[in-house]
Design a protein around this motif. Structure first.
Motif, short mmCIF file in Angstrom:
data_model
loop_
_atom_site.label_atom_id
_atom_site.label_comp_id
_atom_site.label_asym_id
_atom_site.label_seq_id
_atom_site.Cartn_x
_atom_site.Cartn_y
_atom_site.Cartn_z
N ILE B 88 0.80 -1.29 -0.03
CA ILE B 88 0.12 -0.10 -0.05
C ILE B 88 0.89 1.40 0.21
O ILE B 88 0.73 2.10 -0.68
N TRP B 89 1.96 1.38 0.89
CA TRP B 89 2.83 2.44 0.93
C TRP B 89 3.39 2.74 -0.23
O TRP B 89 3.70 4.05 -0.49
N VAL B 90 4.14 1.66 -0.94
CA VAL B 90 4.81 1.80 -2.05
C VAL B 90 3.79 2.60 -3.29
O VAL B 90 4.29 3.51 -4.01
N ARG B 91 2.61 1.88 -3.31
CA ARG B 91 1.47 2.42 -4.34
C ARG B 91 1.42 4.11 -3.98
O ARG B 91 1.14 4.87 -4.75
N LEU B 92 1.18 4.48 -2.69
CA LEU B 92 0.52 5.60 -2.45
C LEU B 92 1.90 6.86 -2.30
O LEU B 92 1.82 7.95 -2.95
N ARG B 93 3.02 6.28 -1.83
CA ARG B 93 4.18 7.17 -1.83
C ARG B 93 5.37 7.02 -2.61
O ARG B 93 6.02 8.03 -2.76
N LEU B 94 5.71 5.85 -2.99
CA LEU B 94 6.78 5.71 -3.29
C LEU B 94 6.79 4.89 -4.94
O LEU B 94 7.24 3.85 -5.13
N PRO B 95 5.95 5.31 -5.79
CA PRO B 95 5.55 4.55 -7.07
C PRO B 95 6.89 4.10 -7.79
O PRO B 95 6.74 3.33 -8.36
N ARG B 96 7.81 4.98 -7.51
CA ARG B 96 9.13 4.74 -8.16
C ARG B 96 9.71 3.28 -7.79
O ARG B 96 10.48 2.57 -8.48
N LEU B 97 9.45 3.05 -6.53
CA LEU B 97 9.92 1.80 -6.03
C LEU B 97 9.31 0.62 -6.28
O LEU B 97 9.61 -0.41 -5.98
N ARG B 98 8.09 0.66 -6.97
CA ARG B 98 7.14 -0.53 -7.23
C ARG B 98 7.57 -1.33 -7.97
O ARG B 98 7.42 -3.04 -7.85
N ARG B 99 8.48 -1.19 -9.11
CA ARG B 99 9.16 -2.28 -9.95
C ARG B 99 9.95 -3.00 -9.13
O ARG B 99 10.29 -4.56 -9.39
N LEU B 100 10.85 -2.48 -8.18
CA LEU B 100 11.90 -3.03 -7.29
C LEU B 100 11.25 -3.99 -6.36
O LEU B 100 11.78 -5.27 -6.27
N VAL B 101 10.15 -3.41 -5.80
CA VAL B 101 9.52 -4.52 -4.83
C VAL B 101 8.95 -5.64 -5.84
O VAL B 101 8.87 -6.95 -5.11
N GLU B 102 8.26 -5.38 -6.51
CA GLU B 102 7.82 -6.37 -7.51
C GLU B 102 8.77 -7.32 -8.14
O GLU B 102 8.75 -8.65 -7.68
N PHE B 103 9.91 -6.81 -8.41
CA PHE B 103 11.12 -7.84 -8.71
C PHE B 103 11.67 -8.64 -7.58
O PHE B 103 11.71 -10.00 -7.61
N LEU B 104 11.58 -8.12 -6.30
CA LEU B 104 12.05 -8.94 -5.34
C LEU B 104 11.05 -9.95 -4.73
O LEU B 104 11.57 -10.84 -4.39
N CYS B 105 9.81 -9.35 -5.09
CA CYS B 105 8.78 -10.71 -4.42
C CYS B 105 8.47 -11.73 -5.36
O CYS B 105 8.38 -12.74 -4.80
N LEU B 106 8.97 -11.45 -6.77
CA LEU B 106 8.78 -12.52 -7.59
C LEU B 106 10.09 -13.37 -7.72
O LEU B 106 10.36 -14.52 -8.61
N LEU B 107 11.20 -12.68 -7.11
CA LEU B 107 12.41 -13.48 -7.25
C LEU B 107 12.39 -14.90 -6.71
O LEU B 107 13.47 -15.72 -7.37
N PRO B 108 11.93 -15.28 -5.58
CA PRO B 108 11.88 -16.55 -4.97
C PRO B 108 11.47 -17.60 -6.26
O PRO B 108 11.77 -18.85 -6.17
N LEU B 109 10.69 -17.03 -7.16
CA LEU B 109 10.28 -18.18 -8.28
C LEU B 109 11.44 -18.70 -9.23
O LEU B 109 11.48 -19.81 -9.64
N THR B 110 12.23 -17.72 -9.14
CA THR B 110 13.71 -18.18 -9.91
C THR B 110 14.64 -18.84 -9.14
O THR B 110 15.64 -19.51 -9.70
N ILE B 111 14.54 -18.89 -7.76
CA ILE B 111 15.47 -19.49 -6.87
C ILE B 111 14.83 -20.82 -6.45
O ILE B 111 14.05 -20.55 -5.41
N PRO B 112 15.17 -21.99 -6.89
CA PRO B 112 14.58 -23.08 -6.54
C PRO B 112 14.77 -23.11 -4.94
O PRO B 112 15.66 -22.78 -4.14
N ALA B 113 13.75 -23.80 -4.13
CA ALA B 113 13.60 -23.94 -2.71
C ALA B 113 14.98 -24.51 -2.18
O ALA B 113 15.66 -24.48 -1.18
N ILE B 114 15.56 -25.66 -2.91
CA ILE B 114 17.00 -26.44 -2.82
C ILE B 114 17.89 -25.76 -2.57
O ILE B 114 18.84 -25.50 -2.00
N VAL B 115 17.88 -24.56 -3.49
CA VAL B 115 18.87 -23.55 -3.72
C VAL B 115 19.03 -22.77 -2.47
O VAL B 115 19.95 -22.39 -2.00
N LEU B 116 17.68 -22.08 -2.01
CA LEU B 116 17.65 -21.37 -0.94
C LEU B 116 18.39 -21.95 0.32
O LEU B 116 18.68 -21.30 1.08
#
Lengths: 300, 263
Positions: B88-116
């Motif tokens: 919510i905060w990023v949407r309201l106050r820091l729209p420029r950070l949205r891409r970064l937050v999205e990237f970080l949130c989707l990153l675990p899809l690229t890193i298999p659990a066994i690697v983690l």
């Protein structure tokens, strides 16, 4: 009076900047958390892959060790397992998705199939391994039934359930529903008008599929298949529960490296293998997102 | 033309049923086999229904069940506390950070659990040092694991409403940021939050990789352990766990479809 008038613009100018900094504070918990539990582990893997066994110094030994025969073989089997299960999943899942897409859009059949697919796509892991042990294990339901009623013993040429063929079969079980979920939106993007246009111009069903629908769906189909590949490549639990001896695929090799820390030099080799997995998955996911962009052009 | 369409519809219906029946058998067979397998030894199911007797006979299993339930609840809580205000905060106050937050949130899809797991081992050495080796500490890793799914659910919920206008209206009426989040935005994305929580619970109940390799216990680790001593019982528990996840995720899809209908 003059003092106030002078000070006021400054305060106004200073506030947005201050606000910007204060706003950033609101995201600190999230970024701190992600750094500790996601970024640092990723760096540990990436750096560890290039670190010597004493924990000091840069070395390429671990990466070079990936060229060992047994690791190459494990990577090869992992790729083969992922490719085959992705192929079967994509073909059968694609057929199922098409069958569903021809049904009534808001109908019961469609809702049931998509809901079940959502559940079954998550059905990996230990429970799936046990489900297949109960089905085609040595005393499994199907194994026993076939032997009693037809005299056919499915493991006549060896117990393939614990080897690559068994893994392909079991992985396909969660790949098909995943394919339905990711491929159905593309099928929904196909307009009935395109078919009508083909027919008005005298085209046959065969021509419609090879000249119109096929090329349009190809990027989406390929992209979905890549996602399935990455999904199978990353999977661990099912294979781990099923295969207790030997390490035919890379995730199980990593388990071996993690659990046999007594063997010197295994820890960082494990990190090198892990890095190898990340590279493979990253390449596949990049291709996937490129194909996704292409798909959205036509099928939105 | 009408005849062609009718004939095609007929063909499609035949094709549909052939595919559905064949794949239906493939998907139903393991379930049926589990039912058959788990009823071979009498008393398996009654033992599973009797908690105190189960606790006595298979203490490790009972421990695993409790651990998983606690992990699921805590992960859902931590995920919500971490993700919802940030999104919510990023949407309201820091729209420029949205891409970064999205990237970080989707990153675990690229890193298999066994690697983690490989990378988490040293991090968990510190966790052990500060808060001990309780199996509940797995919640930290699980929150990362569920980020992609939870983020998508919450982001979809936020995209469906006009967060900025809502927030401005509330701010204009004198509400503080906490009030904006808790009493204005949150009620509007309730179904998205619920989806994220359900998905989290379902994923945590099925998690095995991290728990097993970090030597902690949970339901799946307990089932795997049980498989070595009592095959029948392990299949019965697997089936129960599966049905539980089924119910959870079907509830989830119901929540999802009512949201779509409203829109």
């Amino acid at each position: 009076m003059a003092e106030i008038a002078e000070a006021a613009p400054q305060r106004v100018a200073a506030r947005p900047r201050l606000r910007g900094a204060a706003s950033l504070l609101g995201t600190v918990p999230f970024f701190a958390y992600v750094t500790i539990f996601l970024i640092i582990p990723t760096l540990v893997v990436a750096i560890g892959a290039f670190t010597g066994d004493g924990g000091h110094g840069f070395t390429l030994d671990n990466v070079r060790a990936l060229a060992d025969e047994y690791i190459i073989a494990a990577f090869g089997r992992s790729v083969l397992l992922s490719a085959l299960s992705a192929l079967f999943g994509a073909v059968f899942g694609g057929l199922l998705a098409y069958a569903v897409s021809t049904a009534k859009p808001g109908g019961l059949l469609r809702r049931v199939v998509t809901a079940l697919s959502g559940v079954l796509a998550q059905f990996g892991g230990v429970t799936l391994a046990f489900a297949f042990l109960a089905t085609i294990g040595l005393s499994g339901f199907v194994t026993v039934w076939l032997q009693d009623h037809t005299g056919f013993y499915i493991f006549e040429n060896g117990v393939w359930l614990f080897e690559l063929p068994g893994l392909v079969l079991i992985y396909t079980y969660f790949q098909i529903p995943l394919m339905v979920i990711v491929f159905l939106p593309a099928l929904d993007g196909i307009r009935p008008q395109w078919r009508e246009a083909t027919e008005n111009l005298g085209g046959t069903t065969w021509q419609y599929w090879t000249r119109v629908a096929g090329p349009l769906l190809a990027p989406a189909f390929l992209g979905s298949a890549l996602l399935l590949f990455a999904n199978a490549f990353s999977a661990y639990a099912t294979a781990a529960a099923l295969v207790s001896q030997g390490s035919p695929i890379i995730p199980l090799q990593i388990r071996g490296a993690l659990t046999s820390e007594v063997v010197l030099g295994q820890a960082n080799l494990g990190k090198a293998m892990a890095l190898g997995m990340v590279v493979v998955v990253a390449i596949v996911m990049t291709l996937y997102s490129l194909l996704q962009k292409r798909t959205s052009k036509w099928l939105g | 033309m009408a005849g062609v369409i009718a004939r095609r519809a007929g063909k499609q219906r035949a094709f549909r049923w052939v595919v559905l029946i064949l794949l239906g058998v493939f998907f139903a067979l393991p379930m049926a086999a589990m039912v058959e397998f788990s009823t071979r030894t009498p008393g398996t199911w009654s033992l599973l229904a009797d908690w105190s007797r189960l606790n006595e006979t298979y203490p490790a299993l009972a421990e695993g069940i409790i651990a998983s339930l606690e992990q699921a609840a805590l992960t859902a809580l931590l995920m919500l506390v971490l993700l919802v205000p940030t999104a919510i905060w990023v949407r309201l106050r820091l729209p420029r950070l949205r891409r970064l937050v999205e990237f970080l949130c989707l990153l675990p899809l690229t890193i298999p659990a066994i690697v983690l797991v490989v990378g988490l081992a040293p991090v968990y050495a510190w966790v052990n040092y500060f808060v001990g080796g309780n199996s509940l500490t797995l919640v930290f890793a699980y929150t990362i694991l569920v980020l992609p799914y939870a983020y998508r659910a919450i982001d979809a919920g936020l995209s469906a409403i006009d967060v900025n206008t809502l927030a401005e209206a509330a701010r204009g009426l004198g509400a503080g940021w906490f009030t904006v989040m808790w009493r204005v935005v949150l009620p509007n994305i309730r179904s998205a939050v619920l989806s994220a929580a359900f998905l989290t619970v379902a994923l945590v109940l099925g998690e095995f990789t991290i728990a097993s390799l970090l030597h902690r216990t949970n339901l799946q680790v307990a089932i795997e352990f049980l498989g070595k001593s009592s095959a029948t019982m392990s299949v019965a528990v697997s089936l129960t766990a599966l049905l539980l996840a089924f119910v959870l995720l079907l509830l989830l899809s119901l929540v999802g479809s009512t949201r779509r209908v409203k829109k």
